[in-house]
Design an enzyme around this catalytic site. Structure first.
Site, PDB file in Angstrom:
ATOM      1  N   HIS A   1      -5.081  -8.037 -11.158  1.00  0.00           N
ATOM      2  CA  HIS A   1      -3.914  -8.661 -11.791  1.00  0.00           C
ATOM      3  C   HIS A   1      -4.332  -9.453 -13.036  1.00  0.00           C
ATOM      4  O   HIS A   1      -3.641  -9.449 -14.054  1.00  0.00           O
ATOM      5  CB  HIS A   1      -3.240  -9.624 -10.817  1.00  0.00           C
ATOM      6  CG  HIS A   1      -2.703  -9.001  -9.560  1.00  0.00           C
ATOM      7  ND1 HIS A   1      -3.205  -9.294  -8.315  1.00  0.00           N
ATOM      8  CD2 HIS A   1      -1.714  -8.108  -9.356  1.00  0.00           C
ATOM      9  CE1 HIS A   1      -2.533  -8.624  -7.392  1.00  0.00           C
ATOM     10  NE2 HIS A   1      -1.627  -7.883  -7.995  1.00  0.00           N
TER      11      HIS A   1
ATOM     12  N   SER B   1      -7.226  -4.684  -4.150  1.00  0.00           N
ATOM     13  CA  SER B   1      -5.853  -4.637  -3.669  1.00  0.00           C
ATOM     14  C   SER B   1      -5.604  -5.865  -2.810  1.00  0.00           C
ATOM     15  O   SER B   1      -6.496  -6.306  -2.069  1.00  0.00           O
ATOM     16  CB  SER B   1      -5.631  -3.380  -2.814  1.00  0.00           C
ATOM     17  OG  SER B   1      -4.450  -3.512  -2.034  1.00  0.00           O
TER      18      SER B   1
ATOM     19  N   HIS C   1      -5.480 -11.077  -7.665  1.00  0.00           N
ATOM     20  CA  HIS C   1      -6.922 -10.809  -7.691  1.00  0.00           C
ATOM     21  C   HIS C   1      -7.314 -10.417  -9.113  1.00  0.00           C
ATOM     22  O   HIS C   1      -6.467 -10.421 -10.030  1.00  0.00           O
ATOM     23  CB  HIS C   1      -7.286  -9.722  -6.676  1.00  0.00           C
ATOM     24  CG  HIS C   1      -6.464  -8.472  -6.784  1.00  0.00           C
ATOM     25  ND1 HIS C   1      -6.455  -7.679  -7.902  1.00  0.00           N
ATOM     26  CD2 HIS C   1      -5.591  -7.893  -5.908  1.00  0.00           C
ATOM     27  CE1 HIS C   1      -5.654  -6.651  -7.715  1.00  0.00           C
ATOM     28  NE2 HIS C   1      -5.099  -6.749  -6.524  1.00  0.00           N
TER      29      HIS C   1
ATOM     30  N   ARG D   1      -3.970  -5.880  -0.276  1.00  0.00           N
ATOM     31  CA  ARG D   1      -4.023  -5.425   1.121  1.00  0.00           C
ATOM     32  C   ARG D   1      -5.461  -5.310   1.646  1.00  0.00           C
ATOM     33  O   ARG D   1      -5.634  -5.185   2.860  1.00  0.00           O
ATOM     34  CB  ARG D   1      -3.298  -4.083   1.274  1.00  0.00           C
ATOM     35  CG  ARG D   1      -1.783  -4.212   1.171  1.00  0.00           C
ATOM     36  CD  ARG D   1      -1.057  -2.952   1.602  1.00  0.00           C
ATOM     37  NE  ARG D   1       0.362  -3.178   1.785  1.00  0.00           N
ATOM     38  CZ  ARG D   1       1.319  -2.891   0.892  1.00  0.00           C
ATOM     39  NH1 ARG D   1       0.985  -2.345  -0.265  1.00  0.00           N
ATOM     40  NH2 ARG D   1       2.587  -3.129   1.152  1.00  0.00           N
TER      41      ARG D   1
ATOM     42  N   LYS E   1      -3.991   1.691 -10.748  1.00  0.00           N
ATOM     43  CA  LYS E   1      -4.230   1.662  -9.295  1.00  0.00           C
ATOM     44  C   LYS E   1      -3.053   2.295  -8.539  1.00  0.00           C
ATOM     45  O   LYS E   1      -3.227   3.026  -7.580  1.00  0.00           O
ATOM     46  CB  LYS E   1      -4.435   0.203  -8.868  1.00  0.00           C
ATOM     47  CG  LYS E   1      -4.252  -0.106  -7.405  1.00  0.00           C
ATOM     48  CD  LYS E   1      -5.389   0.426  -6.597  1.00  0.00           C
ATOM     49  CE  LYS E   1      -5.368   0.069  -5.130  1.00  0.00           C
ATOM     50  NZ  LYS E   1      -4.130  -0.192  -4.493  1.00  0.00           N
TER      51      LYS E   1
HETATM   52  P1  AMP Z   1       0.926  -5.590  -6.737  1.00  0.00           P
HETATM   53  O1  AMP Z   1       0.919  -7.069  -6.766  1.00  0.00           O
HETATM   54  O2  AMP Z   1      -0.059  -5.002  -5.795  1.00  0.00           O
HETATM   55  O3  AMP Z   1       2.316  -5.019  -6.601  1.00  0.00           O
HETATM   56  O4  AMP Z   1       0.413  -5.121  -8.156  1.00  0.00           O
HETATM   57  C1  AMP Z   1       0.947  -5.648  -9.348  1.00  0.00           C
HETATM   58  C2  AMP Z   1       0.395  -4.871 -10.508  1.00  0.00           C
HETATM   59  O5  AMP Z   1      -1.022  -4.991 -10.513  1.00  0.00           O
HETATM   60  C3  AMP Z   1       0.707  -3.372 -10.425  1.00  0.00           C
HETATM   61  O6  AMP Z   1       0.995  -2.891 -11.722  1.00  0.00           O
HETATM   62  C4  AMP Z   1      -0.571  -2.801  -9.897  1.00  0.00           C
HETATM   63  O7  AMP Z   1      -0.776  -1.460 -10.260  1.00  0.00           O
HETATM   64  C5  AMP Z   1      -1.590  -3.700 -10.561  1.00  0.00           C
HETATM   65  N1  AMP Z   1      -2.855  -3.664  -9.818  1.00  0.00           N
HETATM   66  C6  AMP Z   1      -3.036  -3.863  -8.490  1.00  0.00           C
HETATM   67  N2  AMP Z   1      -4.337  -3.680  -8.159  1.00  0.00           N
HETATM   68  C7  AMP Z   1      -4.984  -3.352  -9.307  1.00  0.00           C
HETATM   69  C8  AMP Z   1      -6.343  -3.028  -9.627  1.00  0.00           C
HETATM   70  N3  AMP Z   1      -7.290  -2.996  -8.693  1.00  0.00           N
HETATM   71  N4  AMP Z   1      -6.632  -2.734 -10.921  1.00  0.00           N
HETATM   72  C9  AMP Z   1      -5.666  -2.752 -11.869  1.00  0.00           C
HETATM   73  N5  AMP Z   1      -4.377  -3.049 -11.629  1.00  0.00           N
HETATM   74  C10 AMP Z   1      -4.034  -3.347 -10.370  1.00  0.00           C
END
Ligand code: AMP
Length: 282
Positions: free
Chosen positions: A41, A189, A38, A191, A153
């Site tokens: 990322h 997120s 999203h 999720r 986040k």
């Molecule tokens: P994930 O795919 O959810 O494991 O997240 C991958 C990376 O993206 C992690 O470093 C998260 O902290 C970051 N991330 C996820 N959501 C956000 C957001 N809304 N804003 C900034 N970074 C994010």
């Protein structure tokens, strides 16, 4: 049409690409993700572009950070559209291994943690950070990037990764970036896709309750009263609160002197079957 990133499925493959870049003297950046990409990322990727000549985005839904009761099976997997989004940003490489590549049969080595990994998430998901730290260390060792990007986040995760990189003397600079939010305040997120339309409306309460509690604290009110009010607002909206706390922003320890320490408010709460987390500076 921007060139599609090269997709690497094995550590050896990724290492070969990184070695070639190194021979050219190029700087390498890494953005670890679980996919279902999203705008949050995408911001990490843009920030990596400012600091590196070549970018590796890793896409791996890491089984060891999910408990058997959690959503490993349901977690969204959207590799083709993820890769298309990364192509738009000119990302050079995607590392998308399968579980066996990251955890060969009979693997017996994991990272164990203390410090910022104690409490908060660990009180509710005891397996979580050991899984995260193990996979992040393996990703960093696979690519040896000069710089790696993480989102605030997942604030406690960012602190855990910083501590681990320091402790293991990994040669990667860790950059933390601000949380990207929807216009109504909900932190982006992967999720959020689980939320029903009605839950999606209610979900805004989490950032609103935190902002209100933060205002009360900033105005010099009682920290406990502000947090209690925030928890009550969440419960009233239909959340089941795991925690809503104010901690030292650098150590995540409980505040001994809230008036002078750097402060971070962190929350985790369930809305139906979806667990949301968020945090803000106070
Ligand atoms: P994930 O795919 O959810 O494991 O997240 C991958 C990376 O993206 C992690 O470093 C998260 O902290 C970051 N991330 C996820 N959501 C956000 C957001 N809304 N804003 C900034 N970074 C994010």
């Amino acid at each position: 049409m921007p060139a599609s990133p090269t997709i690497h499925r094995t550590v050896d493959d990724l290492r070969a690409a990184v070695s070639a870049w190194r021979r050219e003297g190029l700087r390498v950046g890494m953005v670890p993700t679980m996919g279902a990409l999203h705008s949050g990322h995408m911001e990490l990727v843009r920030a990596a572009r400012e600091r590196a000549d070549r970018i590796i985005v890793t896409i791996f839904v890491n089984p060891t950070q999910f408990a058997p009761t959690e959503d490993f099976g349901a977690y969204p997997r959207t590799e083709a559209s993820d890769v298309a989004k990364l192509a738009e940003l000119g990302v050079e490489a995607v590392f998308a291994p399968n579980a066996n590549e990251m955890y060969p049969a009979g693997y017996a080595t994991t990272v164990s943690l203390a410090g910022p990994a104690i409490g908060l998430e660990t009180d509710f998901r005891p397996h979580f950070f050991s899984g995260v730290a193990t996979v992040v260390s393996k990703l960093l060792i696979a690519g040896f990037p000069d710089v790696a990007m993480f989102g605030e986040k997942d604030y406690q995760q960012l602190m855990v990764v910083r501590q681990m990189v320091r402790d293991l003397r990994l040669p990667t600079e860790i950059i933390g970036l601000p949380t990207i939010r929807e216009a109504d305040g909900l932190a982006l997120s992967s999720r959020n896709a689980y939320l029903s339309p009605e839950e999606r409306q209610t979900a805004t309460t989490i950032s609103r309750a935190m902002r209100q509690a933060a205002e009360l604290v900033r105005a010099g009110g009682s920290v406990e009263a502000a947090l209690a009010e925030g928890r009550a607002a969440l419960t009233e909206a239909g959340f089941r609160v795991d925690y809503l706390v104010l901690r030292n922003a650098e150590t995540l320890a409980e505040l001994a002197n809230p008036a002078i320490e750097p402060r971070r408010m962190l929350a985790a709460a369930w809305l139906g079957k979806t667990r949301l987390i968020d945090n803000i500076a106070v």
